[in-house]
Design a protein around this motif. Sequence first.
Motif, PDB file in Angstrom:
ATOM      1  N   THR A 151      55.989  52.613 -46.419  1.00  0.00           N
ATOM      2  CA  THR A 151      54.554  52.787 -46.655  1.00  0.00           C
ATOM      3  C   THR A 151      54.186  52.074 -47.949  1.00  0.00           C
ATOM      4  OG1 THR A 151      54.621  54.968 -45.616  1.00  0.00           O
ATOM      5  CG2 THR A 151      52.700  54.490 -46.958  1.00  0.00           C
ATOM      6  N   PHE A 152      53.031  51.408 -47.931  1.00  0.00           N
ATOM      7  CA  PHE A 152      52.516  50.848 -49.181  1.00  0.00           C
ATOM      8  C   PHE A 152      51.007  51.013 -49.227  1.00  0.00           C
ATOM      9  CE2 PHE A 152      53.037  47.077 -46.361  1.00  0.00           C
ATOM     10  CZ  PHE A 152      51.736  46.581 -46.336  1.00  0.00           C
ATOM     11  N   LEU A 153      50.491  51.093 -50.457  1.00  0.00           N
ATOM     12  CA  LEU A 153      49.049  51.168 -50.673  1.00  0.00           C
ATOM     13  C   LEU A 153      48.489  49.767 -50.581  1.00  0.00           C
ATOM     14  CD1 LEU A 153      48.942  53.620 -53.711  1.00  0.00           C
ATOM     15  CD2 LEU A 153      48.820  54.155 -51.268  1.00  0.00           C
ATOM     16  N   SER A 154      47.243  49.654 -50.100  1.00  0.00           N
ATOM     17  CA  SER A 154      46.674  48.315 -49.950  1.00  0.00           C
ATOM     18  C   SER A 154      45.294  48.242 -50.570  1.00  0.00           C
ATOM     19  CB  SER A 154      46.610  47.920 -48.469  1.00  0.00           C
ATOM     20  OG  SER A 154      45.792  48.802 -47.752  1.00  0.00           O
ATOM     21  N   ARG A 174      50.575  49.976 -39.380  1.00  0.00           N
ATOM     22  CA  ARG A 174      49.377  50.715 -38.975  1.00  0.00           C
ATOM     23  C   ARG A 174      48.705  51.304 -40.198  1.00  0.00           C
ATOM     24  NH1 ARG A 174      51.300  54.537 -34.096  1.00  0.00           N
ATOM     25  NH2 ARG A 174      49.708  55.748 -35.086  1.00  0.00           N
ATOM     26  N   ASP A 175      47.387  51.532 -40.084  1.00  0.00           N
ATOM     27  CA  ASP A 175      46.672  52.229 -41.152  1.00  0.00           C
ATOM     28  C   ASP A 175      47.234  53.628 -41.299  1.00  0.00           C
ATOM     29  OD1 ASP A 175      44.969  50.059 -41.439  1.00  0.00           O
ATOM     30  OD2 ASP A 175      43.394  50.934 -40.212  1.00  0.00           O
ATOM     31  N   ARG A 176      47.368  54.074 -42.529  1.00  0.00           N
ATOM     32  CA  ARG A 176      47.832  55.445 -42.785  1.00  0.00           C
ATOM     33  C   ARG A 176      46.787  56.436 -42.299  1.00  0.00           C
ATOM     34  NH1 ARG A 176      49.341  56.340 -48.754  1.00  0.00           N
ATOM     35  NH2 ARG A 176      50.412  58.129 -47.871  1.00  0.00           N
ATOM     36  N   ALA A 177      47.237  57.662 -42.084  1.00  0.00           N
ATOM     37  CA  ALA A 177      46.313  58.726 -41.683  1.00  0.00           C
ATOM     38  C   ALA A 177      45.244  58.901 -42.762  1.00  0.00           C
ATOM     39  CB  ALA A 177      47.076  60.033 -41.484  1.00  0.00           C
ATOM     40  N   SER A 220      43.793  63.728 -49.060  1.00  0.00           N
ATOM     41  CA  SER A 220      44.900  63.574 -50.008  1.00  0.00           C
ATOM     42  C   SER A 220      45.690  62.291 -49.796  1.00  0.00           C
ATOM     43  CB  SER A 220      45.840  64.774 -49.889  1.00  0.00           C
ATOM     44  OG  SER A 220      45.164  65.961 -50.191  1.00  0.00           O
ATOM     45  N   THR A 221      45.099  61.308 -49.098  1.00  0.00           N
ATOM     46  CA  THR A 221      45.808  60.074 -48.797  1.00  0.00           C
ATOM     47  C   THR A 221      45.002  58.875 -49.275  1.00  0.00           C
ATOM     48  OG1 THR A 221      46.766  61.073 -46.826  1.00  0.00           O
ATOM     49  CG2 THR A 221      46.828  58.687 -46.950  1.00  0.00           C
ATOM     50  N   MET A 222      45.681  57.940 -49.926  1.00  0.00           N
ATOM     51  CA  MET A 222      45.042  56.693 -50.328  1.00  0.00           C
ATOM     52  C   MET A 222      45.192  55.675 -49.203  1.00  0.00           C
ATOM     53  SD  MET A 222      46.134  56.250 -54.260  1.00  0.00           S
ATOM     54  CE  MET A 222      45.833  57.556 -55.437  1.00  0.00           C
TER      55      MET A 222
END
Length: 145
Positions: A74-77, A119-122, A126-128
């Motif tokens: 997982t990575f932040l975008s 895929r896009d994270r949920a 509480s999620t970035m």
Amino acid sequence: MALITYIGALIAVSAGVPATVDAAGFAARTYSTVGKITEWGETGDQSEDVTETTLAGRTYHANGALDGGSIPFTFLSDGPDAGQAILRTANNTNDEVSVRITDPDGQIIYYHGKVANLRDRARNASTMKGLSGEFRVNSGTVRVG
């Protein structure tokens, strides 16, 4: 030896595979760091459990083929960096990508494989914003240090 956390670990990728699957081959490649990694799953080969049961009622086990498995990440975008761009470009293709993990204690781990299922994270409170995917390992795991 003191216990350490993985805070400060770096994940870097390179489009393509090394000439040889060893420390020198992997080190000869040029890598781009993947920014804002929040998770890179368990790494290392596992062996297939090969079993055979005798008529006497005893099952015997042997270690079979090795498999690096599928590693979730997982990575932040907030705009792709060079490393994220390599993962995005290779996603769901059959292009191989080499990985270099550098742990805070200096250990380096290499392997190569395929990127799948970005895929896009949920979306929740509480999620970035970010992407998750999996890395399907196609080589042995090479550890240095």
